[in-house]
Design an enzyme around this catalytic site. Sequence first.
Site, PDB file in Angstrom:
ATOM      1  N   LYS A   1       0.859  -1.181   0.000  1.00 46.30           N
ATOM      2  CA  LYS A   1       0.000   0.000   0.000  1.00 46.30           C
ATOM      3  C   LYS A   1       0.892   1.226   0.000  1.00 46.30           C
ATOM      4  CE  LYS A   1      -3.583   2.417   2.606  1.00 46.30           C
ATOM      5  NZ  LYS A   1      -4.522   2.330   3.739  1.00 46.30           N
TER       6      LYS A   1
ATOM      7  N   LYS B   1      -2.113  -1.555  -3.896  1.00 42.35           N
ATOM      8  CA  LYS B   1      -2.968  -0.388  -3.834  1.00 42.35           C
ATOM      9  C   LYS B   1      -2.143   0.880  -3.922  1.00 42.35           C
ATOM     10  CE  LYS B   1      -5.984   1.920  -0.619  1.00 42.35           C
ATOM     11  NZ  LYS B   1      -6.495   1.945   0.722  1.00 42.35           N
TER      12      LYS B   1
END
Length: 332
Positions: free
Chosen positions: A195, A248
């Site tokens: 992330k 992400k």
Amino acid sequence: MSFPIERLRRLRRTPALRALVRETVLEPSDLVLPLFIRPGRGEARPIKSMPGVFQFSRDRALKALATAVSAGVRSVILFGIPDKKDAQASGAYAADGVIQAAARAVKDRYPDLVVIADLCFCEYMDHGHCGVVGKGEILNDETLELAARTAVSQAEAGCDVIAPSGMMDGQVAAIRRALDGAGKETTAILAYAAKYASAFYGPFRDAAESPPSFGDRSSYQMDPANLREAMREIALDIQEGADMVMVKPALAYLDVLRRGRDAFRVPFAAYSVSGEYAMIKAAAERGWIDEKRAALEALLCIRRAGADFIITYHAVDAARWLASPGRAGRKA
Ligand code: PBG
């Protein structure tokens, strides 16, 4: 073999030929719908920067789910916006917390739906960071204890999958240990493994009311410049017990997905984040882009890059678009 023998256009000649040799498919069951849940009743507050997305109270979320399920969506990820925030994120692990109550209601009405709980503290902390703060820093190991408690309470509320997104070191191991200790060894973990500290989360912070009150998230989320480090994050999370891992954002990070997909065997998720959604929406509103074609193309390409499934705010529309029949049917 080369031109004129080899003519790649031969297999692009008709819709059926193109379908026959298509390498990647996108199906409604590949899509996960994010839902923002707030307390109260009868509430559906539109999020300005994300047209078509709302903060729902529990009852209205169930209504929205009816539509999603009939479109073919089979998985949701829940984000909570609690009544009050504090320095211990107590709303995150309250037995009657906003996520816990919503998960019970959703599972009660739709037992077959995959219910994923986002596990992060930024929405629950008064300072908006994803962990416990001390001396102006985000404290790793102190946060793990809260993560463990939160995971158990989400699992007890019926969530099928716990998705830790705080980017604390060791969070997957802490959660796995706690779940197993609580008799929740069948609850799965989807780790937000890679992330990145991304500007594309901008609209989400409005949606979840979670911008940090000081500094930014660069001391825990990843540097967008790094790919090798993503492979280390993914490897560690798998070693710690992650059943699935996530990359992400999605669109600017397709190389991370591809590299990860090739290097590991666990299922890969991609999170097509709020900014990706907002860009398509904004351009479409101005007539500068065809929303349906752009959204479906982006999702297909995220699959092609290696995602087994995709968290997307377009989930319901995309499921509907995919179901609408027969571009290549019989002659009328
Ligand atoms: C943190 C979290 C964020 C997103 C999902 N979980 C935001 C952040 O890290 O600031 C972003 C999702 C999106 O932009 O759609 N709990």
